[in-house]
Scaffold this motif. Structure first.
Motif, PDB file in Angstrom:
ATOM      1  N   LEU A 125       1.005 -20.356  -3.831  1.00 30.68           N
ATOM      2  CA  LEU A 125       1.975 -19.784  -2.890  1.00 30.68           C
ATOM      3  C   LEU A 125       3.100 -20.766  -2.588  1.00 30.68           C
ATOM      4  CD1 LEU A 125      -0.297 -17.823  -0.375  1.00 30.68           C
ATOM      5  CD2 LEU A 125       1.209 -16.922  -2.150  1.00 30.68           C
ATOM      6  N   ALA A 126       2.794 -22.064  -2.561  1.00 28.48           N
ATOM      7  CA  ALA A 126       3.862 -23.047  -2.362  1.00 28.48           C
ATOM      8  C   ALA A 126       4.849 -23.004  -3.520  1.00 28.48           C
ATOM      9  CB  ALA A 126       3.255 -24.443  -2.206  1.00 28.48           C
ATOM     10  N   ILE A 127       4.339 -22.853  -4.737  1.00 30.81           N
ATOM     11  CA  ILE A 127       5.226 -22.770  -5.910  1.00 30.81           C
ATOM     12  C   ILE A 127       6.056 -21.484  -5.868  1.00 30.81           C
ATOM     13  CG2 ILE A 127       5.249 -22.517  -8.423  1.00 30.81           C
ATOM     14  CD1 ILE A 127       2.770 -24.333  -8.497  1.00 30.81           C
ATOM     15  N   ILE A 128       5.398 -20.363  -5.527  1.00 37.31           N
ATOM     16  CA  ILE A 128       6.128 -19.091  -5.447  1.00 37.31           C
ATOM     17  C   ILE A 128       7.214 -19.154  -4.373  1.00 37.31           C
ATOM     18  CG2 ILE A 128       5.884 -16.662  -4.803  1.00 37.31           C
ATOM     19  CD1 ILE A 128       3.122 -16.731  -6.108  1.00 37.31           C
ATOM     20  N   ALA A 129       6.887 -19.764  -3.216  1.00 42.31           N
ATOM     21  CA  ALA A 129       7.885 -19.888  -2.141  1.00 42.31           C
ATOM     22  C   ALA A 129       9.071 -20.716  -2.602  1.00 42.31           C
ATOM     23  CB  ALA A 129       7.242 -20.513  -0.907  1.00 42.31           C
ATOM     24  N   THR A 130       8.819 -21.758  -3.396  1.00 38.11           N
ATOM     25  CA  THR A 130       9.907 -22.593  -3.924  1.00 38.11           C
ATOM     26  C   THR A 130      10.791 -21.786  -4.865  1.00 38.11           C
ATOM     27  OG1 THR A 130       8.505 -24.555  -3.744  1.00 38.11           O
ATOM     28  CG2 THR A 130      10.435 -24.704  -5.175  1.00 38.11           C
ATOM     29  N   ILE A 131      10.140 -21.007  -5.728  1.00 39.06           N
ATOM     30  CA  ILE A 131      10.912 -20.194  -6.693  1.00 39.06           C
ATOM     31  C   ILE A 131      11.748 -19.153  -5.962  1.00 39.06           C
ATOM     32  CG2 ILE A 131      10.690 -18.518  -8.558  1.00 39.06           C
ATOM     33  CD1 ILE A 131       8.172 -20.042  -9.449  1.00 39.06           C
ATOM     34  N   LEU A 132      11.169 -18.477  -4.979  1.00 41.22           N
ATOM     35  CA  LEU A 132      11.911 -17.461  -4.230  1.00 41.22           C
ATOM     36  C   LEU A 132      13.064 -18.089  -3.452  1.00 41.22           C
ATOM     37  CD1 LEU A 132       8.987 -15.231  -2.853  1.00 41.22           C
ATOM     38  CD2 LEU A 132      10.615 -14.686  -4.694  1.00 41.22           C
ATOM     39  N   ARG A 133      12.807 -19.255  -2.871  1.00 46.87           N
ATOM     40  CA  ARG A 133      13.901 -19.925  -2.121  1.00 46.87           C
ATOM     41  C   ARG A 133      15.009 -20.347  -3.066  1.00 46.87           C
ATOM     42  NH1 ARG A 133      17.679 -21.363  -0.398  1.00 46.87           N
ATOM     43  NH2 ARG A 133      18.211 -22.561   1.485  1.00 46.87           N
ATOM     44  N   GLN A 134      14.654 -20.774  -4.278  1.00 49.92           N
ATOM     45  CA  GLN A 134      15.664 -21.164  -5.263  1.00 49.92           C
ATOM     46  C   GLN A 134      16.479 -19.946  -5.698  1.00 49.92           C
ATOM     47  OE1 GLN A 134      15.963 -24.521  -6.404  1.00 49.92           O
ATOM     48  NE2 GLN A 134      17.936 -23.721  -7.110  1.00 49.92           N
ATOM     49  N   ALA A 135      15.752 -18.807  -5.846  1.00 47.17           N
ATOM     50  CA  ALA A 135      16.462 -17.586  -6.270  1.00 47.17           C
ATOM     51  C   ALA A 135      17.404 -17.085  -5.189  1.00 47.17           C
ATOM     52  CB  ALA A 135      15.443 -16.501  -6.615  1.00 47.17           C
ATOM     53  N   ALA A 136      17.048 -17.314  -3.929  1.00 51.72           N
ATOM     54  CA  ALA A 136      17.877 -16.828  -2.818  1.00 51.72           C
ATOM     55  C   ALA A 136      18.889 -17.858  -2.354  1.00 51.72           C
ATOM     56  CB  ALA A 136      16.977 -16.430  -1.649  1.00 51.72           C
ATOM     57  N   ASP A 137      18.995 -18.977  -3.040  1.00 53.40           N
ATOM     58  CA  ASP A 137      19.851 -20.061  -2.559  1.00 53.40           C
ATOM     59  C   ASP A 137      21.314 -19.645  -2.489  1.00 53.40           C
ATOM     60  OD1 ASP A 137      20.029 -22.820  -1.715  1.00 53.40           O
ATOM     61  OD2 ASP A 137      21.132 -23.162  -3.594  1.00 53.40           O
ATOM     62  N   ASN A 138      21.772 -18.867  -3.447  1.00 50.80           N
ATOM     63  CA  ASN A 138      23.177 -18.452  -3.465  1.00 50.80           C
ATOM     64  C   ASN A 138      23.452 -17.344  -2.454  1.00 50.80           C
ATOM     65  OD1 ASN A 138      23.764 -20.261  -5.545  1.00 50.80           O
ATOM     66  ND2 ASN A 138      23.222 -18.755  -7.146  1.00 50.80           N
ATOM     67  N   LEU A 139      22.399 -16.699  -1.954  1.00 46.08           N
ATOM     68  CA  LEU A 139      22.586 -15.606  -1.004  1.00 46.08           C
ATOM     69  C   LEU A 139      22.572 -16.067   0.436  1.00 46.08           C
ATOM     70  CD1 LEU A 139      20.181 -12.994  -2.671  1.00 46.08           C
ATOM     71  CD2 LEU A 139      22.672 -13.232  -2.984  1.00 46.08           C
ATOM     72  N   LEU A 140      22.133 -17.289   0.670  1.00 48.87           N
ATOM     73  CA  LEU A 140      21.948 -17.784   2.039  1.00 48.87           C
ATOM     74  C   LEU A 140      22.996 -18.825   2.375  1.00 48.87           C
ATOM     75  CD1 LEU A 140      18.074 -18.259   2.030  1.00 48.87           C
ATOM     76  CD2 LEU A 140      19.358 -16.377   3.059  1.00 48.87           C
ATOM     77  N   PRO A 141      23.433 -18.868   3.625  1.00 49.16           N
ATOM     78  CA  PRO A 141      24.329 -19.949   4.055  1.00 49.16           C
ATOM     79  C   PRO A 141      23.526 -21.243   4.184  1.00 49.16           C
ATOM     80  CG  PRO A 141      23.761 -18.576   5.919  1.00 49.16           C
ATOM     81  CD  PRO A 141      23.175 -17.910   4.710  1.00 49.16           C
ATOM     82  N   PRO A 142      24.191 -22.381   4.249  1.00 48.24           N
ATOM     83  CA  PRO A 142      23.476 -23.650   4.400  1.00 48.24           C
ATOM     84  C   PRO A 142      22.668 -23.664   5.711  1.00 48.24           C
ATOM     85  CG  PRO A 142      25.763 -24.021   3.769  1.00 48.24           C
ATOM     86  CD  PRO A 142      25.654 -22.568   4.113  1.00 48.24           C
ATOM     87  N   GLY A 143      21.536 -24.367   5.658  1.00 45.10           N
ATOM     88  CA  GLY A 143      20.762 -24.541   6.885  1.00 45.10           C
ATOM     89  C   GLY A 143      19.506 -23.707   6.974  1.00 45.10           C
ATOM     90  N   PHE A 144      19.036 -23.112   5.863  1.00 51.06           N
ATOM     91  CA  PHE A 144      17.793 -22.334   5.863  1.00 51.06           C
ATOM     92  C   PHE A 144      16.814 -22.845   4.793  1.00 51.06           C
ATOM     93  CE2 PHE A 144      21.004 -19.618   7.686  1.00 51.06           C
ATOM     94  CZ  PHE A 144      20.362 -19.035   8.763  1.00 51.06           C
ATOM     95  N   PRO A 145      16.466 -24.119   4.843  1.00 49.55           N
ATOM     96  CA  PRO A 145      15.615 -24.660   3.771  1.00 49.55           C
ATOM     97  C   PRO A 145      14.162 -24.167   3.825  1.00 49.55           C
ATOM     98  CG  PRO A 145      15.938 -26.310   5.465  1.00 49.55           C
ATOM     99  CD  PRO A 145      16.820 -25.156   5.840  1.00 49.55           C
ATOM    100  N   PHE A 146      13.735 -23.694   4.989  1.00 52.03           N
ATOM    101  CA  PHE A 146      12.302 -23.371   5.145  1.00 52.03           C
ATOM    102  C   PHE A 146      12.019 -21.858   5.136  1.00 52.03           C
ATOM    103  CE2 PHE A 146      13.199 -27.099   7.985  1.00 52.03           C
ATOM    104  CZ  PHE A 146      12.737 -28.077   7.110  1.00 52.03           C
ATOM    105  N   LEU A 147      13.021 -21.058   4.794  1.00 51.20           N
ATOM    106  CA  LEU A 147      12.923 -19.622   5.018  1.00 51.20           C
ATOM    107  C   LEU A 147      11.727 -18.990   4.317  1.00 51.20           C
ATOM    108  CD1 LEU A 147      14.368 -17.227   6.353  1.00 51.20           C
ATOM    109  CD2 LEU A 147      15.592 -16.873   4.192  1.00 51.20           C
ATOM    110  N   THR A 148      11.497 -19.319   3.071  1.00 51.44           N
ATOM    111  CA  THR A 148      10.398 -18.679   2.332  1.00 51.44           C
ATOM    112  C   THR A 148       9.071 -19.419   2.477  1.00 51.44           C
ATOM    113  OG1 THR A 148      10.969 -19.934   0.334  1.00 51.44           O
ATOM    114  CG2 THR A 148      11.987 -17.750   0.615  1.00 51.44           C
ATOM    115  N   PHE A 149       9.114 -20.584   3.093  1.00 49.77           N
ATOM    116  CA  PHE A 149       7.879 -21.396   3.162  1.00 49.77           C
ATOM    117  C   PHE A 149       6.985 -21.018   4.348  1.00 49.77           C
ATOM    118  CE2 PHE A 149      10.863 -24.053   0.742  1.00 49.77           C
ATOM    119  CZ  PHE A 149      10.102 -24.264  -0.402  1.00 49.77           C
ATOM    120  N   PHE A 150       7.588 -20.576   5.445  1.00 48.97           N
ATOM    121  CA  PHE A 150       6.761 -20.157   6.591  1.00 48.97           C
ATOM    122  C   PHE A 150       5.798 -19.024   6.221  1.00 48.97           C
ATOM    123  CE2 PHE A 150      10.257 -22.043   9.275  1.00 48.97           C
ATOM    124  CZ  PHE A 150       9.473 -23.030   9.843  1.00 48.97           C
ATOM    125  N   PRO A 151       6.306 -17.948   5.544  1.00 45.77           N
ATOM    126  CA  PRO A 151       5.357 -16.887   5.178  1.00 45.77           C
ATOM    127  C   PRO A 151       4.244 -17.377   4.246  1.00 45.77           C
ATOM    128  CG  PRO A 151       7.612 -16.103   5.003  1.00 45.77           C
ATOM    129  CD  PRO A 151       7.686 -17.570   5.231  1.00 45.77           C
TER     130      PRO A 151
END
Length: 347
Positions: A38-64
């Motif tokens: 799940l940590a790896i999946i959260a990293t991949i999802l956060r990387q995929a959403a990086d261009n969609l998010l403004p700066p300042g949300f590094p932990f968004l996919t990791f909490f779930p």
């Protein structure tokens, strides 16, 4: 029947806590594998959403990811997922990217993430432990409800049997009184003693506090009750018994048989309050078979006494009936005192 229905209603109204929602992954290896995955999946999802998010949300996919891991695998894997998530977000998504540079703002963000993860994991773990306790409590309550329903049915059956025994005894007493009206007072007093002793034994064996007592202690208590009802402080009763296992209804029959034989000895073996001794022994004669021996050192059964009530009367009929209920055999030797031997199956 009202009690049985109440027990059923109580069981029906008990909340059902599904076990599948309580930490379904029990193995350590599978739990930690889920944490890493799940940590790896959260990293991949956060990387995929990086261009969609403004700066300042590094932990968004990791909490779930941490929350799901803690729910399905427990506290340890949840903590591991939290550590991996912290390192991944720090390295990949907190500027400067792809480094572990630590500054005051970065440290503040990491501490915030760590604090939230710790609180989440501890809360989830506490809730799961509480739910497991509730599930165990529900199981115990269901078992108690089943046991009390069974006890009620046993009690109802035993009360019916005891009332039938009392009715039969009173019919015999009535016929004896019809033949000898002058003996009415003595016969009624004897019947009263038997009924009182039966009630005491009944209360003792069905007392929830006494149900855990070993069989030797149960026998000693019943012997004390019999001596008290008969006022037989002059008779010493020595008990030696193995700790056998008997169903409650068979134990009741055994105790009533013991009290009946003791009552006969107290009344007939030691006349006019003379001192005496009765030895009661319960031992195993073979696998699954018990032998009860009750021997007094009284006057015994002489040829002239063979026709006395002690030998042919109600007491003898009752003891034979109890031996039959136990599925056993009974023999009486009156040559030296009176020795009553009953062999019956255990269980």
């Amino acid at each position: 029947m009202q009690y049985v229905a109440s027990a059923g209603i109580c069981r029906a109204n008990m909340p059902a806590f599904p076990r599948t929602l309580v930490r379904p992954l029990r193995g350590k290896l599978s739990g930690y594998a889920v944490a890493i995955g799940l940590a790896i999946i959260a990293t991949i999802l956060r990387q995929a959403a990086d261009n969609l998010l403004p700066p300042g949300f590094p932990f968004l996919t990791f909490f779930p990811a941490v929350i799901v891991t803690a729910f399905v695998a427990g506290r340890g894997p949840g903590a591991l997922c939290g550590v991996l998530s912290l390192l991944s977000s720090w390295y990949f998504f907190i500027p400067p990217a792809n480094t572990f540079v630590l500054s005051a703002p970065v440290a503040t963000a990491l501490l915030f993430f760590a604090a939230v993860v710790i609180v989440d994991v501890l809360l989830i773990d506490g809730l799961q432990q509480r739910q497991e306790k509730l599930v165990e409590s529900q199981r115990q309550l269901a078992a108690m409800a089943d046991q009390q329903t069974l006890l009620f049915q046993e009690l109802q059956h035993r009360v019916a049997n005891n009332l039938a025994s009392v009715s039969a005894m009173l019919r015999i007493k009535r016929r004896q009184i019809e033949r000898a009206p002058e003996s009415a007072l003595a016969l009624l007093e004897s019947a009263d003693q038997r009924i009182e002793l039966m009630g005491r034994v009944h209360r003792q064996l069905y007392d929830p506090a006494a149900r855990e007592l070993a069989l030797p202690e149960q026998i000693e208590n019943v012997v004390a009750q019999a001596q008290d009802v008969a006022g037989a402080s002059h008779v010493t009763v020595i008990v030696s018994a193995v700790d056998a296992r008997l169903a409650i209804d068979r134990m009741m029959t055994l105790m009533l048989l013991i009290t009946e034989v003791l009552n006969n000895s107290i009344k007939h073996a030691f006349p006019e309050g003379s001192a005496g001794e009765v030895r009661l022994t319960l031992d195993r004669v073979a696998a699954g078979r018990l032998r009860l021996t009750i021997a007094d050192n009284g006057k015994g059964l002489t040829p002239e006494a063979a026709g006395t009530p002690r030998h042919n009367g109600l007491g003898t009929a009752i003891t034979k009936g109890f031996a039959t209920q136990l599925g056993g055999t009974i023999s009486v030797d009156g040559s030296k005192g009176v020795t009553t031997v009953v062999e019956f199956p255990e269980g």
